[in-house]
Scaffold this active site. Structure first.
Site, PDB file in Angstrom:
ATOM      1  N   HIS A 131      25.975  29.812  22.225  1.00 48.74           N
ATOM      2  CA  HIS A 131      26.951  30.755  22.787  1.00 48.74           C
ATOM      3  C   HIS A 131      27.267  30.412  24.238  1.00 48.74           C
ATOM      4  O   HIS A 131      26.513  29.696  24.895  1.00 48.74           O
ATOM      5  CB  HIS A 131      26.416  32.193  22.725  1.00 48.74           C
ATOM      6  CG  HIS A 131      26.544  32.823  21.370  1.00 48.74           C
ATOM      7  ND1 HIS A 131      25.555  32.711  20.411  1.00 48.74           N
ATOM      8  CD2 HIS A 131      27.536  33.562  20.812  1.00 48.74           C
ATOM      9  CE1 HIS A 131      25.939  33.361  19.321  1.00 48.74           C
ATOM     10  NE2 HIS A 131      27.131  33.887  19.529  1.00 48.74           N
ATOM     11  N   LYS A 152      26.353  35.142  27.716  1.00 50.84           N
ATOM     12  CA  LYS A 152      25.725  35.970  26.677  1.00 50.84           C
ATOM     13  C   LYS A 152      24.359  36.458  27.148  1.00 50.84           C
ATOM     14  O   LYS A 152      23.576  35.710  27.714  1.00 50.84           O
ATOM     15  CB  LYS A 152      25.608  35.197  25.364  1.00 50.84           C
ATOM     16  CG  LYS A 152      25.038  36.056  24.239  1.00 50.84           C
ATOM     17  CD  LYS A 152      25.342  35.508  22.881  1.00 50.84           C
ATOM     18  CE  LYS A 152      24.734  36.375  21.768  1.00 50.84           C
ATOM     19  NZ  LYS A 152      25.297  37.730  21.736  1.00 50.84           N
TER      20      LYS A 152
HETATM   21  N1  LIG Z   1      29.955  41.997  16.457  1.00 55.91           N
HETATM   22  C1  LIG Z   1      30.577  40.877  16.812  1.00 55.91           C
HETATM   23  O1  LIG Z   1      31.248  40.219  16.014  1.00 55.91           O
HETATM   24  C2  LIG Z   1      30.489  40.427  18.251  1.00 55.91           C
HETATM   25  C3  LIG Z   1      31.310  39.408  18.728  1.00 55.91           C
HETATM   26  C4  LIG Z   1      31.267  39.083  20.095  1.00 55.91           C
HETATM   27  C5  LIG Z   1      30.420  39.782  20.931  1.00 55.91           C
HETATM   28  N2  LIG Z   1      29.601  40.756  20.421  1.00 55.91           N
HETATM   29  C6  LIG Z   1      28.742  41.568  21.284  1.00 55.91           C
HETATM   30  O2  LIG Z   1      29.555  42.533  21.932  1.00 55.91           O
HETATM   31  C7  LIG Z   1      28.982  42.864  23.193  1.00 55.91           C
HETATM   32  C8  LIG Z   1      30.038  42.662  24.280  1.00 55.91           C
HETATM   33  O3  LIG Z   1      30.384  41.284  24.349  1.00 55.91           O
HETATM   34  P1  LIG Z   1      31.466  40.749  25.376  1.00 55.91           P
HETATM   35  O4  LIG Z   1      31.411  39.272  25.293  1.00 55.91           O
HETATM   36  O5  LIG Z   1      32.767  41.453  25.169  1.00 55.91           O
HETATM   37  O6  LIG Z   1      30.792  41.254  26.753  1.00 55.91           O
HETATM   38  P2  LIG Z   1      31.480  41.565  28.152  1.00 55.91           P
HETATM   39  O7  LIG Z   1      32.645  40.662  28.370  1.00 55.91           O
HETATM   40  O8  LIG Z   1      30.371  41.616  29.160  1.00 55.91           O
HETATM   41  O9  LIG Z   1      32.079  43.049  27.951  1.00 55.91           O
HETATM   42  C9  LIG Z   1      31.331  44.221  28.040  1.00 55.91           C
HETATM   43  C10 LIG Z   1      32.174  45.237  28.803  1.00 55.91           C
HETATM   44  O10 LIG Z   1      31.515  46.503  28.773  1.00 55.91           O
HETATM   45  C11 LIG Z   1      31.578  47.064  30.072  1.00 55.91           C
HETATM   46  N3  LIG Z   1      30.517  48.062  30.216  1.00 55.91           N
HETATM   47  C12 LIG Z   1      29.267  47.927  30.690  1.00 55.91           C
HETATM   48  N4  LIG Z   1      28.595  49.113  30.598  1.00 55.91           N
HETATM   49  C13 LIG Z   1      29.478  50.003  30.070  1.00 55.91           C
HETATM   50  C14 LIG Z   1      29.415  51.387  29.741  1.00 55.91           C
HETATM   51  N5  LIG Z   1      28.295  52.102  29.925  1.00 55.91           N
HETATM   52  N6  LIG Z   1      30.508  51.980  29.228  1.00 55.91           N
HETATM   53  C15 LIG Z   1      31.651  51.283  29.020  1.00 55.91           C
HETATM   54  N7  LIG Z   1      31.792  49.969  29.296  1.00 55.91           N
HETATM   55  C16 LIG Z   1      30.706  49.344  29.819  1.00 55.91           C
HETATM   56  C17 LIG Z   1      31.441  45.880  30.991  1.00 55.91           C
HETATM   57  O11 LIG Z   1      31.910  46.207  32.282  1.00 55.91           O
HETATM   58  P3  LIG Z   1      31.420  45.358  33.585  1.00 55.91           P
HETATM   59  O12 LIG Z   1      31.829  43.947  33.327  1.00 55.91           O
HETATM   60  O13 LIG Z   1      32.166  46.034  34.684  1.00 55.91           O
HETATM   61  O14 LIG Z   1      29.938  45.534  33.639  1.00 55.91           O
HETATM   62  C18 LIG Z   1      32.351  44.862  30.292  1.00 55.91           C
HETATM   63  O15 LIG Z   1      33.698  45.047  30.646  1.00 55.91           O
HETATM   64  C19 LIG Z   1      27.745  41.969  23.346  1.00 55.91           C
HETATM   65  O16 LIG Z   1      26.615  42.688  22.902  1.00 55.91           O
HETATM   66  C20 LIG Z   1      28.036  40.820  22.389  1.00 55.91           C
HETATM   67  O17 LIG Z   1      26.872  40.180  21.928  1.00 55.91           O
HETATM   68  C21 LIG Z   1      29.632  41.084  19.114  1.00 55.91           C
END
Ligand SMILES: NC(=O)c1ccc[n+]([C@@H]2O[C@H](COP(=O)([O-])OP(=O)(O)OC[C@H]3O[C@@H](n4cnc5c(N)ncnc54)[C@H](OP(=O)(O)O)[C@@H]3O)[C@@H](O)[C@H]2O)c1
Length: 267
Positions: free
Chosen positions: A156, A160
């Site tokens: 990844h 991550k």
């Molecule tokens: N299920 C699937 O198919 C799949 C696919 C991809 C990713 N994922 C998972 O999805 C999650 C997010 O991935 P990502 O790559 O999108 O991460 P990311 O880019 O870090 O996005 C997470 C977002 O959530 C915000 N955040 C943090 N705390 C919060 C809260 N309490 N309330 C609301 N928003 C909040 C963050 O803000 P800040 O940046 O300001 O902290 C950021 O904008 C991870 O756990 C990843 O492993 C799952």
């Protein structure tokens, strides 16, 4: 969907993140969904502002406000926030799709409690291909003798947070089910130093992190004199976002309970 049909109102939790942005964009392009709430991190400078060029609600850092007009919430926030989101969705009567990975026992428990009141789906991977891969892994583990060692590698992007990935565990669970063993008893993560010879029957994990890799998973069945490898590569986050929206449409038609991506794929 006919032009007169009501659109399904969806809230995106973590709307400014990598996945959140893709979800908001796809909702904006869809004919049957509307963005009803966009939650950002508490205290974020984005709260109170419109998100990108999207039409729709301004971003909020209050979960109750994000859920107020929604029927389904899609959570792609870091793992620590999921517990509060599950409770808030349950109280608001809003169905919940959790895409967040790396959930702990307390969050899993909160999800199970919420599923008594609302439809909930928790999926470490919302792409179609990975669920087909999991089925192939389960079958291969069933067909191959136990002296084929099972090893799982995930690759990844550099940002991550959790390792091994939630998808790697999903594949390990499928392998364990195919072999008829308990996953947690067989899983080995983080080998280092004088780790000793491989334990027979174990399911090993390794994780690489770097660059902008969206997500790649390989499951190795390593025998003596031959090796079978089953792999999946996601090259665009849109596959996860599109799968999440398909799951949201599915959840909107269900009663309270805990659902899986397999239920969504079966329709
Ligand atoms: N299920 C699937 O198919 C799949 C696919 C991809 C990713 N994922 C998972 O999805 C999650 C997010 O991935 P990502 O790559 O999108 O991460 P990311 O880019 O870090 O996005 C997470 C977002 O959530 C915000 N955040 C943090 N705390 C919060 C809260 N309490 N309330 C609301 N928003 C909040 C963050 O803000 P800040 O940046 O300001 O902290 C950021 O904008 C991870 O756990 C990843 O492993 C799952």
């Amino acid at each position: 969907v006919s032009s007169g049909a009501a659109r399904l109102p969806v809230a995106v939790l973590g709307a400014a993140g990598r996945m959140g942005e893709r979800l908001c964009a796809l909702i904006g392009e869809s004919a049957d969904l509307t963005l009803a709430g966009a939650l950002v991190r508490p205290g974020s400078a984005l709260a109170g502002r419109p998100l990108g060029a999207q039409e729709g609600p301004v971003a909020t850092d209050r979960i109750e406000a994000a859920l107020a007009a929604a029927r389904v919430a899609i959570d792609f926030t870091p793992a620590g926030a999921t517990l509060a989101h599950a409770r808030a969705c349950s109280e608001a009567g809003v169905a919940l799709l959790v895409g967040t990975t790396g959930l702990g026992a307390a969050e899993q428990a909160a999800i199970e409690v919420a599923a008594r009141c609302i439809p909930v789906l928790c999926a470490a991977n919302t792409s179609l291909g990975v669920h087909v891969l999991a089925e192939l892994v389960r079958r291969a583990a069933e067909l191959l003798p136990a002296d084929f060692d099972i090893e799982i590698l995930d690759i990844h992007h550099r940002a991550k947070r959790d390792a091994p990935s939630g998808t790697a565990y999903l594949l390990g669970e499928a392998a364990a089910a195919g072999r008829g063993v308990t996953h947690d008893g067989a899983a080995v993560t983080g080998r280092t130093g004088l780790a000793g010879p491989r334990e027979a029957g174990s399911i090993g994990y390794a994780a690489l992190r770097g660059g902008d890799v969206v997500g790649e998973h390989s499951v190795y069945f390593a025998g003596t004199g031959e090796r079978l490898t089953l792999s999946h590569a996601a090259t665009d986050r849109t596959v996860f976002a599109a799968g999440a929206l398909r799951a949201a449409r599915f959840l909107a038609r269900q009663g309270p309970g805990l659902y899986t991506m397999a239920d969504v794929i079966r329709g």
